[in-house]
Scaffold this active site. Structure first.
Site, PDB file in Angstrom:
ATOM      1  N   ASP A  22     -16.465  -2.718 -44.024  1.00 47.92           N
ATOM      2  CA  ASP A  22     -16.490  -1.555 -43.114  1.00 47.92           C
ATOM      3  C   ASP A  22     -17.055  -0.294 -43.779  1.00 47.92           C
ATOM      4  O   ASP A  22     -16.417   0.771 -43.748  1.00 47.92           O
ATOM      5  CB  ASP A  22     -15.075  -1.223 -42.623  1.00 47.92           C
ATOM      6  N   GLU A  61     -16.333  -2.365 -31.241  1.00 50.48           N
ATOM      7  CA  GLU A  61     -15.732  -1.565 -32.330  1.00 50.48           C
ATOM      8  C   GLU A  61     -16.838  -1.098 -33.271  1.00 50.48           C
ATOM      9  O   GLU A  61     -18.020  -1.293 -33.006  1.00 50.48           O
ATOM     10  CB  GLU A  61     -14.692  -2.389 -33.101  1.00 50.48           C
TER      11      GLU A  61
HETATM   12  O1  FUB Z   1     -11.424  -4.009 -41.218  1.00 46.78           O
HETATM   13  C1  FUB Z   1     -10.625  -4.129 -40.071  1.00 46.78           C
HETATM   14  C2  FUB Z   1     -11.468  -4.072 -38.854  1.00 46.78           C
HETATM   15  O2  FUB Z   1     -12.416  -5.126 -38.874  1.00 46.78           O
HETATM   16  C3  FUB Z   1     -12.299  -2.840 -38.675  1.00 46.78           C
HETATM   17  O3  FUB Z   1     -11.578  -1.715 -38.318  1.00 46.78           O
HETATM   18  C4  FUB Z   1     -13.260  -3.340 -37.665  1.00 46.78           C
HETATM   19  O4  FUB Z   1     -14.357  -2.528 -37.436  1.00 46.78           O
HETATM   20  C5  FUB Z   1     -13.609  -4.695 -38.217  1.00 46.78           C
HETATM   21  O5  FUB Z   1     -14.628  -4.617 -39.184  1.00 46.78           O
END
Ligand code: FUB
Length: 323
Positions: free
Chosen positions: A16, A223
């Site tokens: 991330d 996301e």
């Molecule tokens: O790392 C946890 C979660 O996985 C992140 O917040 C998302 O964007 C995904 O990459």
């Protein structure tokens, strides 16, 4: 630098990435994956991260410096569990880290921690940002004194539990032909510590000017929001989650609407995909992660960087995630 992706932190699992140019260097703010032993599920319980490191580079192809642990769950007064994707912004010589974390009721909130230096350590505030919810904060410095936070994520990121910034009694997903659940954008207060307004939806339009629908799984938001500017335009990029693309849409201002353009990164090895786009020394780079070094264990991800290229019309050339 070669046009193949390069792993940045081979000795540890980091994911991330948020990346910014601060004080003449690239600073990387990743999530810190580890083997917690929690079984994998759709709620993301296996992503049970408990601290952050900061990394810096003087050259996109050069040495990576690990500045060590800069914030831990145990130091955060309101902490429950799960430090997910963070970002850092600078204003008036101070650095503000924005991080999603579940509170003691297992609800994701977004917190702020402050440092005098880009490499931390970051001192967390007593409480999360008022009115914050969900995950994956990404902050745009618009260059005019305003900073905008983009945030939100579906499934384990809990965005489906909110409508009009209010918590619902239970999660609600739109029908396939209804507009998709959008990311959110909000201007930050001048002191960088709170929301200056009600968060607003980030609307992504298709080629006909209609909002992408919830059933448009390979294009709609899931996301991993990121915002960068190129030639005066605002490029909103994001992950499509269960279809594993990094896509982007272009708009004329930080609030949008944004018109869908295409795929930046095709699916990588591992369930999640997440990225940052930054210009450095006249070139553009895509920072991202995959689960190749861990043998496909999706909760143990590794940071990568590759050069990103634009076409003359401002569109981005698609990068293959699995090369
Ligand atoms: O790392 C946890 C979660 O996985 C992140 O917040 C998302 O964007 C995904 O990459």
């Amino acid at each position: 630098m070669k046009k193949e992706a390069r792993y940045l932190v081979p000795g540890d699992y980091m994911a991330d990435p948020a990346v910014h140019l601060f004080e003449g260097k690239l600073y990387i703010y990743p999530s810190h994956d580890w083997e917690s032993g929690i079984p994998e599920n759709d709620n993301g319980d296996h992503f049970n991260m408990k601290d952050y490191h900061v990394f810096s580079m003087e050259d996109a192809g050069g040495e990576v410096t690990d500045h060590g642990v800069v914030l831990r769950t145990e130091d955060i007064p309101w902490a429950g569990r799960q430090l997910w994707d963070c970002d850092v912004a600078r204003k008036d010589g101070k650095y503000y880290m924005y991080f999603p974390l579940k509170d003691r009721n297992d609800i994701f909130r977004i917190g702020v921690a402050v440092s005098e230096r880009p490499e931390g350590p970051f001192i967390p505030r007593e409480n999360p940002i008022k009115g914050s919810y969900s995950i994956d904060p990404a902050v745009l410095d618009d260059g005019d004194g305003n900073h905008y936070m983009y945030f939100g994520g579906l499934w384990g990121g809990q965005l489906q539990r909110y409508r009009d910034n209010k918590a619902l009694e239970s999660a609600a997903f739109p029908a396939d032909n209804e507009p998709a659940i959008p990311s959110r954008v909000v201007r930050l207060t001048a002191d960088m510590l709170e929301f200056a307004e009600e968060p607003q939806p980030v609307i992504i339009l298709d080629e006909n000017g209609s909002p992408l629908t919830a059933g448009d799984n390979s294009r709609r938001f899931f996301e991993a929001s990121w915002m960068h500017k190129y030639n005066g335009k605002y490029y909103f990029s994001y992950s499509t989650g269960d279809t594993h693309n990094i896509c982007y849409a272009i708009g004329d201002n930080p609030y949008g609407p944004f018109t869908y353009q295409g795929v930046i990164l095709t699916p990588v090895v591992g369930w999640t995909t997440h990225h940052a786009i930054v210009e450095y020394k006249g070139k553009w780079y895509l920072f991202h992660h995959d689960s190749v070094p861990s043998g496909g264990r999706t909760w143990l991800r590794s940071l990568k960087v590759i050069e990103l290229e634009y076409n003359p019309d401002g569109t981005i050339r698609t990068i293959e995630g699995q090369t």
